[in-house]
Design a protein around this motif. Sequence first.
Motif, PDB file in Angstrom:
ATOM      1  N   ALA A   1       8.689 -17.556  -9.909  1.00  0.00           N
ATOM      2  CA  ALA A   1       9.952 -17.758  -9.185  1.00  0.00           C
ATOM      3  C   ALA A   1      10.920 -16.612  -9.456  1.00  0.00           C
ATOM      4  O   ALA A   1      11.612 -16.146  -8.544  1.00  0.00           O
ATOM      5  CB  ALA A   1      10.576 -19.090  -9.577  1.00  0.00           C
ATOM      6  N   SER A   2      10.966 -16.139 -10.688  1.00  0.00           N
ATOM      7  CA  SER A   2      11.859 -15.034 -11.030  1.00  0.00           C
ATOM      8  C   SER A   2      11.471 -13.775 -10.264  1.00  0.00           C
ATOM      9  O   SER A   2      12.333 -13.076  -9.714  1.00  0.00           O
ATOM     10  CB  SER A   2      11.819 -14.783 -12.537  1.00  0.00           C
ATOM     11  N   ALA A   3      10.177 -13.474 -10.210  1.00  0.00           N
ATOM     12  CA  ALA A   3       9.714 -12.298  -9.475  1.00  0.00           C
ATOM     13  C   ALA A   3      10.020 -12.442  -7.983  1.00  0.00           C
ATOM     14  O   ALA A   3      10.454 -11.482  -7.334  1.00  0.00           O
ATOM     15  CB  ALA A   3       8.216 -12.092  -9.694  1.00  0.00           C
ATOM     16  N   SER A   4       9.820 -13.621  -7.447  1.00  0.00           N
ATOM     17  CA  SER A   4      10.084 -13.868  -6.031  1.00  0.00           C
ATOM     18  C   SER A   4      11.556 -13.665  -5.691  1.00  0.00           C
ATOM     19  O   SER A   4      11.906 -12.932  -4.758  1.00  0.00           O
ATOM     20  CB  SER A   4       9.641 -15.291  -5.674  1.00  0.00           C
ATOM     21  N   LEU A   5      12.415 -14.301  -6.454  1.00  0.00           N
ATOM     22  CA  LEU A   5      13.855 -14.168  -6.206  1.00  0.00           C
ATOM     23  C   LEU A   5      14.351 -12.754  -6.476  1.00  0.00           C
ATOM     24  O   LEU A   5      15.230 -12.250  -5.782  1.00  0.00           O
ATOM     25  CB  LEU A   5      14.632 -15.188  -7.038  1.00  0.00           C
ATOM     26  N   MET A   6      13.770 -12.102  -7.475  1.00  0.00           N
ATOM     27  CA  MET A   6      14.158 -10.725  -7.777  1.00  0.00           C
ATOM     28  C   MET A   6      13.837  -9.808  -6.599  1.00  0.00           C
ATOM     29  O   MET A   6      14.671  -9.005  -6.191  1.00  0.00           O
ATOM     30  CB  MET A   6      13.444 -10.217  -9.027  1.00  0.00           C
ATOM     31  N   THR A   7      12.619  -9.921  -6.050  1.00  0.00           N
ATOM     32  CA  THR A   7      12.253  -9.029  -4.948  1.00  0.00           C
ATOM     33  C   THR A   7      13.151  -9.255  -3.741  1.00  0.00           C
ATOM     34  O   THR A   7      13.490  -8.303  -3.043  1.00  0.00           O
ATOM     35  CB  THR A   7      10.770  -9.188  -4.542  1.00  0.00           C
TER      36      THR A   7
ATOM     37  N   LEU B   1       7.464  -1.062  -5.324  1.00  0.00           N
ATOM     38  CA  LEU B   1       8.747  -0.742  -4.701  1.00  0.00           C
ATOM     39  C   LEU B   1       8.561   0.395  -3.707  1.00  0.00           C
ATOM     40  O   LEU B   1       7.785   1.316  -3.954  1.00  0.00           O
ATOM     41  CB  LEU B   1       9.770  -0.282  -5.743  1.00  0.00           C
ATOM     42  N   LYS B   2       9.303   0.321  -2.641  1.00  0.00           N
ATOM     43  CA  LYS B   2       9.425   1.457  -1.732  1.00  0.00           C
ATOM     44  C   LYS B   2      10.885   1.875  -1.830  1.00  0.00           C
ATOM     45  O   LYS B   2      11.786   1.141  -1.426  1.00  0.00           O
ATOM     46  CB  LYS B   2       9.087   1.070  -0.300  1.00  0.00           C
ATOM     47  N   VAL B   3      11.108   3.049  -2.427  1.00  0.00           N
ATOM     48  CA  VAL B   3      12.456   3.572  -2.643  1.00  0.00           C
ATOM     49  C   VAL B   3      12.619   4.817  -1.779  1.00  0.00           C
ATOM     50  O   VAL B   3      11.803   5.737  -1.854  1.00  0.00           O
ATOM     51  CB  VAL B   3      12.697   3.901  -4.132  1.00  0.00           C
TER      52      VAL B   3
ATOM     53  N   VAL C   1      17.444   4.173  -2.546  1.00  0.00           N
ATOM     54  CA  VAL C   1      17.694   2.791  -2.144  1.00  0.00           C
ATOM     55  C   VAL C   1      16.362   2.040  -2.084  1.00  0.00           C
ATOM     56  O   VAL C   1      15.384   2.544  -1.531  1.00  0.00           O
ATOM     57  CB  VAL C   1      18.402   2.716  -0.768  1.00  0.00           C
ATOM     58  N   VAL C   2      16.341   0.824  -2.649  1.00  0.00           N
ATOM     59  CA  VAL C   2      15.141  -0.008  -2.590  1.00  0.00           C
ATOM     60  C   VAL C   2      15.039  -0.587  -1.183  1.00  0.00           C
ATOM     61  O   VAL C   2      15.857  -1.412  -0.782  1.00  0.00           O
ATOM     62  CB  VAL C   2      15.187  -1.143  -3.630  1.00  0.00           C
TER      63      VAL C   2
ATOM     64  N   ALA D   1       0.804  -1.221   0.000  1.00  0.00           N
ATOM     65  CA  ALA D   1       0.000   0.000   0.000  1.00  0.00           C
ATOM     66  C   ALA D   1       0.839   1.275   0.000  1.00  0.00           C
ATOM     67  O   ALA D   1       0.450   2.276  -0.601  1.00  0.00           O
ATOM     68  CB  ALA D   1      -0.947  -0.009   1.200  1.00  0.00           C
ATOM     69  N   ASP D   2       1.996   1.236   0.650  1.00  0.00           N
ATOM     70  CA  ASP D   2       2.809   2.448   0.751  1.00  0.00           C
ATOM     71  C   ASP D   2       3.948   2.512  -0.267  1.00  0.00           C
ATOM     72  O   ASP D   2       4.892   3.278  -0.104  1.00  0.00           O
ATOM     73  CB  ASP D   2       3.341   2.632   2.173  1.00  0.00           C
ATOM     74  N   ALA D   3       3.822   1.728  -1.337  1.00  0.00           N
ATOM     75  CA  ALA D   3       4.842   1.765  -2.392  1.00  0.00           C
ATOM     76  C   ALA D   3       4.865   3.143  -3.043  1.00  0.00           C
ATOM     77  O   ALA D   3       3.825   3.771  -3.224  1.00  0.00           O
ATOM     78  CB  ALA D   3       4.554   0.710  -3.449  1.00  0.00           C
ATOM     79  N   ASN D   4       6.067   3.612  -3.374  1.00  0.00           N
ATOM     80  CA  ASN D   4       6.157   4.886  -4.079  1.00  0.00           C
ATOM     81  C   ASN D   4       6.596   4.710  -5.541  1.00  0.00           C
ATOM     82  O   ASN D   4       6.757   5.680  -6.263  1.00  0.00           O
ATOM     83  CB  ASN D   4       7.056   5.879  -3.340  1.00  0.00           C
TER      84      ASN D   4
END
Length: 145
Positions: free
Chosen positions: A67-73, A45-47, A51-52, A24-27
């Motif tokens: 899996a790619s999205a999971s490992l990426m995050t 993303l919250k930057v 910085v992420v 909810a608070d992603a910018n």
Amino acid sequence: MVDDLYQETILDHSKRPRNHHEMADANRRADGYNPLCGDRLKLYLKVENDVVKEASFEGAGCAISTASASLMTESLKGKTREEALRLIDKFHTLLTTDTPASKDLGKLVVFCGVRDYPARVKCATLAWHTLKSALNGTGEVATTE
């Protein structure tokens, strides 16, 4: 044996994806779509101070895409914008060339076998195209085409 470990990691992240929720608070936000197989992704993303701090995603896709999205995050947290952009390039190189995997990729090296299946490369890179769009703030839907 290494292939089994890679498959196990991908299956684990596909069945139990990390950071799979709305933020909810992603910018920074971006949507992604892979027209080849129908995978859809919404990245949050919250930057702060370039910085992420947090990364999460929602969506529906195949095992490789999820899996790619999971490992990426997982790999993004604590990285600067520039470090994240470099990681995108390194991941793309891993999937599209025979260049040895960069040590900076960590667990992401599990995707090295995907390069042998060109149609699956788009599944693995969807989250990364979406990340680039979120970091650049384009507001456009990222696609694998």
